[in-house]
Design a protein around this motif. Structure first.
Motif, PDB file in Angstrom:
ATOM      1  N   HIS A 249       0.227  -2.383  -9.688  1.00  0.00           N
ATOM      2  CA  HIS A 249      -1.176  -2.588  -9.360  1.00  0.00           C
ATOM      3  C   HIS A 249      -1.878  -3.421 -10.420  1.00  0.00           C
ATOM      4  O   HIS A 249      -1.395  -3.579 -11.538  1.00  0.00           O
ATOM      5  CB  HIS A 249      -1.874  -1.235  -9.188  1.00  0.00           C
ATOM      6  CG  HIS A 249      -1.375  -0.474  -8.000  1.00  0.00           C
ATOM      7  ND1 HIS A 249      -2.015  -0.481  -6.797  1.00  0.00           N
ATOM      8  CD2 HIS A 249      -0.257   0.288  -7.835  1.00  0.00           C
ATOM      9  CE1 HIS A 249      -1.332   0.262  -5.925  1.00  0.00           C
ATOM     10  NE2 HIS A 249      -0.271   0.729  -6.545  1.00  0.00           N
ATOM     11  N   GLY A 393      -0.702  13.168  -5.879  1.00  0.00           N
ATOM     12  CA  GLY A 393      -0.971  11.856  -5.308  1.00  0.00           C
ATOM     13  C   GLY A 393      -1.328  10.820  -6.356  1.00  0.00           C
ATOM     14  O   GLY A 393      -1.155   9.616  -6.132  1.00  0.00           O
ATOM     15  N   GLN A 397       2.024   6.492  -5.624  1.00  0.00           N
ATOM     16  CA  GLN A 397       1.379   5.641  -4.630  1.00  0.00           C
ATOM     17  C   GLN A 397       2.123   4.312  -4.575  1.00  0.00           C
ATOM     18  O   GLN A 397       2.623   3.834  -5.600  1.00  0.00           O
ATOM     19  CB  GLN A 397      -0.088   5.401  -4.975  1.00  0.00           C
ATOM     20  CG  GLN A 397      -0.978   6.622  -4.841  1.00  0.00           C
ATOM     21  CD  GLN A 397      -1.078   7.134  -3.418  1.00  0.00           C
ATOM     22  OE1 GLN A 397      -1.066   6.352  -2.471  1.00  0.00           O
ATOM     23  NE2 GLN A 397      -1.173   8.449  -3.273  1.00  0.00           N
ATOM     24  N   MET A 416       2.297   7.917   4.027  1.00  0.00           N
ATOM     25  CA  MET A 416       1.466   7.816   2.830  1.00  0.00           C
ATOM     26  C   MET A 416       0.023   7.434   3.154  1.00  0.00           C
ATOM     27  O   MET A 416      -0.751   7.080   2.272  1.00  0.00           O
ATOM     28  CB  MET A 416       2.074   6.825   1.818  1.00  0.00           C
ATOM     29  CG  MET A 416       3.469   7.228   1.375  1.00  0.00           C
ATOM     30  SD  MET A 416       4.046   6.401  -0.127  1.00  0.00           S
ATOM     31  CE  MET A 416       3.129   7.275  -1.389  1.00  0.00           C
ATOM     32  N   ARG A 417      -0.358   7.562   4.389  1.00  0.00           N
ATOM     33  CA  ARG A 417      -1.759   7.380   4.781  1.00  0.00           C
ATOM     34  C   ARG A 417      -2.536   8.642   4.419  1.00  0.00           C
ATOM     35  O   ARG A 417      -1.970   9.628   3.947  1.00  0.00           O
ATOM     36  CB  ARG A 417      -1.853   7.106   6.286  1.00  0.00           C
ATOM     37  CG  ARG A 417      -1.261   8.234   7.127  1.00  0.00           C
ATOM     38  CD  ARG A 417      -1.164   7.860   8.598  1.00  0.00           C
ATOM     39  NE  ARG A 417      -0.375   8.851   9.324  1.00  0.00           N
ATOM     40  CZ  ARG A 417      -0.859   9.969   9.849  1.00  0.00           C
ATOM     41  NH1 ARG A 417      -2.160  10.240   9.738  1.00  0.00           N
ATOM     42  NH2 ARG A 417      -0.078  10.811  10.488  1.00  0.00           N
ATOM     43  N   VAL A 423      -2.916   3.395   4.483  1.00  0.00           N
ATOM     44  CA  VAL A 423      -2.150   3.511   3.250  1.00  0.00           C
ATOM     45  C   VAL A 423      -2.617   2.509   2.199  1.00  0.00           C
ATOM     46  O   VAL A 423      -2.616   2.830   0.999  1.00  0.00           O
ATOM     47  CB  VAL A 423      -0.636   3.352   3.534  1.00  0.00           C
ATOM     48  CG1 VAL A 423      -0.307   1.967   4.082  1.00  0.00           C
ATOM     49  CG2 VAL A 423       0.181   3.637   2.277  1.00  0.00           C
ATOM     50  N   LYS A 426      -5.903   3.869   0.718  1.00  0.00           N
ATOM     51  CA  LYS A 426      -5.645   5.110  -0.011  1.00  0.00           C
ATOM     52  C   LYS A 426      -4.913   4.836  -1.321  1.00  0.00           C
ATOM     53  O   LYS A 426      -5.237   5.429  -2.368  1.00  0.00           O
ATOM     54  CB  LYS A 426      -4.818   6.065   0.852  1.00  0.00           C
ATOM     55  CG  LYS A 426      -4.543   7.403   0.173  1.00  0.00           C
ATOM     56  CD  LYS A 426      -3.563   8.248   0.967  1.00  0.00           C
ATOM     57  CE  LYS A 426      -3.181   9.499   0.184  1.00  0.00           C
ATOM     58  NZ  LYS A 426      -2.064  10.231   0.824  1.00  0.00           N
ATOM     59  N   SER A 427      -3.951   3.928  -1.289  1.00  0.00           N
ATOM     60  CA  SER A 427      -3.203   3.648  -2.521  1.00  0.00           C
ATOM     61  C   SER A 427      -4.111   3.027  -3.572  1.00  0.00           C
ATOM     62  O   SER A 427      -4.009   3.359  -4.762  1.00  0.00           O
ATOM     63  CB  SER A 427      -2.015   2.728  -2.230  1.00  0.00           C
ATOM     64  OG  SER A 427      -2.445   1.437  -1.840  1.00  0.00           O
ATOM     65  N   ARG A 428      -5.021   2.142  -3.167  1.00  0.00           N
ATOM     66  CA  ARG A 428      -5.947   1.551  -4.132  1.00  0.00           C
ATOM     67  C   ARG A 428      -6.865   2.614  -4.731  1.00  0.00           C
ATOM     68  O   ARG A 428      -7.130   2.613  -5.930  1.00  0.00           O
ATOM     69  CB  ARG A 428      -6.775   0.446  -3.467  1.00  0.00           C
ATOM     70  CG  ARG A 428      -5.987  -0.810  -3.164  1.00  0.00           C
ATOM     71  CD  ARG A 428      -6.915  -1.979  -2.860  1.00  0.00           C
ATOM     72  NE  ARG A 428      -7.727  -1.738  -1.690  1.00  0.00           N
ATOM     73  CZ  ARG A 428      -7.387  -2.068  -0.450  1.00  0.00           C
ATOM     74  NH1 ARG A 428      -6.216  -2.655  -0.225  1.00  0.00           N
ATOM     75  NH2 ARG A 428      -8.193  -1.835   0.569  1.00  0.00           N
ATOM     76  N   PHE A 430      -6.286   5.899  -5.050  1.00  0.00           N
ATOM     77  CA  PHE A 430      -5.570   6.818  -5.936  1.00  0.00           C
ATOM     78  C   PHE A 430      -5.141   6.132  -7.234  1.00  0.00           C
ATOM     79  O   PHE A 430      -5.120   6.766  -8.296  1.00  0.00           O
ATOM     80  CB  PHE A 430      -4.365   7.421  -5.212  1.00  0.00           C
ATOM     81  CG  PHE A 430      -4.687   8.689  -4.474  1.00  0.00           C
ATOM     82  CD1 PHE A 430      -4.297   9.925  -4.956  1.00  0.00           C
ATOM     83  CD2 PHE A 430      -5.405   8.651  -3.290  1.00  0.00           C
ATOM     84  CE1 PHE A 430      -4.601  11.101  -4.289  1.00  0.00           C
ATOM     85  CE2 PHE A 430      -5.721   9.812  -2.607  1.00  0.00           C
ATOM     86  CZ  PHE A 430      -5.321  11.047  -3.102  1.00  0.00           C
ATOM     87  N   ARG A 431      -4.799   4.849  -7.151  1.00  0.00           N
ATOM     88  CA  ARG A 431      -4.446   4.160  -8.382  1.00  0.00           C
ATOM     89  C   ARG A 431      -5.673   3.970  -9.282  1.00  0.00           C
ATOM     90  O   ARG A 431      -5.578   4.007 -10.511  1.00  0.00           O
ATOM     91  CB  ARG A 431      -3.800   2.804  -8.072  1.00  0.00           C
ATOM     92  CG  ARG A 431      -2.483   2.899  -7.311  1.00  0.00           C
ATOM     93  CD  ARG A 431      -1.507   3.874  -7.910  1.00  0.00           C
ATOM     94  NE  ARG A 431      -1.061   3.526  -9.250  1.00  0.00           N
ATOM     95  CZ  ARG A 431      -0.215   4.248  -9.980  1.00  0.00           C
ATOM     96  NH1 ARG A 431       0.253   5.384  -9.513  1.00  0.00           N
ATOM     97  NH2 ARG A 431       0.140   3.835 -11.174  1.00  0.00           N
ATOM     98  N   TRP A 434      -6.077   7.217 -10.950  1.00  0.00           N
ATOM     99  CA  TRP A 434      -5.073   7.354 -12.002  1.00  0.00           C
ATOM    100  C   TRP A 434      -5.476   6.542 -13.235  1.00  0.00           C
ATOM    101  O   TRP A 434      -5.349   6.997 -14.372  1.00  0.00           O
ATOM    102  CB  TRP A 434      -3.713   6.893 -11.486  1.00  0.00           C
ATOM    103  CG  TRP A 434      -2.639   6.811 -12.523  1.00  0.00           C
ATOM    104  CD1 TRP A 434      -2.025   5.695 -12.992  1.00  0.00           C
ATOM    105  CD2 TRP A 434      -2.036   7.906 -13.227  1.00  0.00           C
ATOM    106  NE1 TRP A 434      -1.083   6.005 -13.944  1.00  0.00           N
ATOM    107  CE2 TRP A 434      -1.070   7.360 -14.102  1.00  0.00           C
ATOM    108  CE3 TRP A 434      -2.217   9.285 -13.203  1.00  0.00           C
ATOM    109  CZ2 TRP A 434      -0.293   8.155 -14.948  1.00  0.00           C
ATOM    110  CZ3 TRP A 434      -1.444  10.072 -14.057  1.00  0.00           C
ATOM    111  CH2 TRP A 434      -0.494   9.508 -14.911  1.00  0.00           C
TER     112      TRP A 434
END
Length: 492
Positions: A249, A393, A397, A416-417, A423, A426-428, A430-431, A434
């Motif tokens: 990312h 989560g 991701q 992973m949605r 997805v 959501k991945s953006r 959660f990252r 993080w």
């Protein structure tokens, strides 16, 4: 010899700021000397983000909020450099700082908005400095005007090297920055300053003492001065960058807001006399430390409120994305985090309501020292709430490369949605969470909140000694000395 510019240049633009970083400073990263930090991949994203923020001052819709007209030169200057003389002017400063820190999501601890307020503090303290030595008061005023009228980006250096905290600098002079000698041109200093945040991206550094080093030290360690970061003999060592990565990312927070923390080495550096503000006066340094930081403590709390708001919004989005936002325990956690954010409003209001004029005629926020202790105490819990809601989560991701892989994509879309979120989004999310709480940048921000207000144990002790218990103690002692009250108590 002087290092003050003769002609004021007024408000910085982003382009001028980036160009001025190419000044020949002695800056090192990973053993290599860096030329222009604005062109190096480790520093460029953060420098460009600072440039973007500086450009906002020139936009018509923000001009009145972010700038003011200097009565001496007629130039528009950064609002953060305006010395407030009334409560209303202080509140305008607050609104300006709120804008800046909201733009940066509360991630720039040593933003120009923060550091300019310390220059205002030096300006306010000039009469006290001048009482010790008329040259120093005049120097402080000239330096403040130099910074304000050229919109300089500043850093400051307080803490000395972390070598042996049990030892005394009188026994090992390398433990603290010291004055080696004086001559007709200035003073010569040798030593180091630790954790000088933003130094690789600043024009100048203000050097003064931390609270730990104003007590019980010999006079050669007591000195305040300011220097450009390209001064001969001044070496800046940057730590490992936190905002860059070769894969995965983009780390948008770390790239934009990794302010860089640096060690400064003073290799027998000549500080011109017109850059010296205090010399060999520990009592004045102790009194001045709180005085010059009165406005920065206030602006720092504005920044912290924005950080708490960012954590709260992130935690809420996480909870909604995985369908837990209505769970009672999650709402309790979110409520606690919302409470932290709201309490910062109360502290800011209290600082304004307790404000008063200084002997130099500026309106200073009232002391809310205990709120700084509270901020350090709750900082870890605020981050932990986000981590607890995101849970595993946060660790797993898919990267943009994973999402672009045709073999992986069907599985990512299916497994992973989130709830009402695909997805990719959501991945953006959660990252980002993080990055705020778990990776190198997030951990640095968390540690920064704990340490940058000073030693927590010492600050708690200071709160204890400063809190006025006299009236309550007197009532209790009167009760204990009342024979009738104690006899009656014994009968029962």
């Amino acid at each position: 010899m002087t290092l003050l510019s003769p002609e004021p240049r007024g408000l910085l633009t982003g382009a001028r700021y980036l160009a001025e970083l190419d000044d020949g400073r002695e800056l090192y990263l990973d053993g290599q000397r860096i030329g222009n930090p604005a062109e190096h991949p480790a520093f460029r994203p953060a420098a460009e983000e600072l440039g973007r923020l500086l450009d906002l001052q020139h936009q018509p819709e923000h001009r009145e909020l972010l700038t003011f007209k200097d009565p001496d030169t007629g130039l528009r200057l950064a609002r953060a450099y305006q010395p407030p003389t009334t409560l209303e002017e202080l509140r305008v400063q607050r609104r300006s700082a709120e804008f800046w820190h909201a733009e940066a999501l509360g991630q720039q601890g040593r933003s120009p908005a923060f550091m300019a307020s310390i220059a205002v503090g030096v300006h306010d303290f000039r009469h006290r400095l001048g009482a010790a030595d008329p040259r120093f008061g005049a120097n402080a005023e000239a330096w403040y005007r130099h910074c304000a009228q050229n919109d300089l980006v500043l850093s400051h250096a307080l803490g000395d090297p972390q070598i042996d905290r049990s030892a005394n600098p009188l026994d090992d002079p390398d433990l603290a920055l010291r004055v080696l000698s004086e001559n007709e041109n200035g003073i010569v200093v040798r030593g180091a300053k630790q954790l000088t945040t933003l130094a690789p991206l600043a024009h100048e550094v203000l050097v003064y003492l931390s609270a730990s080093f104003t007590q019980g030290r010999a006079e050669q360690f007591v000195v305040w001065f300011a220097l450009p970061l390209n001064t001969p003999g001044l070496i800046t060592l940057a730590r490992e960058p936190l905002g860059t990565a070769p894969w995965g990312h983009g780390h948008p927070l770390g790239a934009r807001y990794d302010e860089q923390d640096a060690m400064l080495f003073f290799d027998d550096v000549l500080v011109p006399w017109d850059r010296v503000f205090l010399l060999r006066d520990a009592d004045l340094a102790r009194r001045g430390l709180a005085r010059i930081n009165a406005w920065s403590a206030y602006v720092g709390h504005i920044r912290y409120r924005e950080r708490l708001r960012t954590l709260l919004a992130t935690a809420t989005l996480l909870a909604e994305s995985i369908g837990v936002s209505q769970f009672r325990n999650i709402q309790e956690d979110l409520g606690r985090l919302a409470g932290y954010a709201e309490l910062t409003e109360y502290f800011l209001d209290a600082a304004e309501n307790r404000g008063a004029l200084t002997d130099a005629g500026l309106f200073a926020p009232g002391d809310t020292f205990a709120s700084r202790v509270w901020s350090a105490e709750v900082a870890g819990d605020a981050v932990e709430i986000v981590r607890r809601i995101g849970a595993s989560g946060l660790l797993m991701q898919p990267s943009p490369g994973d999402l672009a892989n045709p073999r992986l994509r069907p599985h990512l879309d299916r497994y992973m949605r989130g709830r009402d979120i695909d997805v990719e989004a959501k991945s953006r999310l959660f990252r980002l969470a993080w990055e705020l709480t778990g990776d190198g940048f997030g951990q640095r921000q968390d540690l920064y909140e704990y340490v940058h207000r000073g030693d927590l144990a010492r600050n708690r002790i200071t709160v204890f000694h400063r809190y006025d218990q006299s009236a309550t103690r007197a009532r209790l002692l009167a009760l204990l000395d009342d024979p009738a009250a104690n006899v009656q108590e014994a009968r029962t």
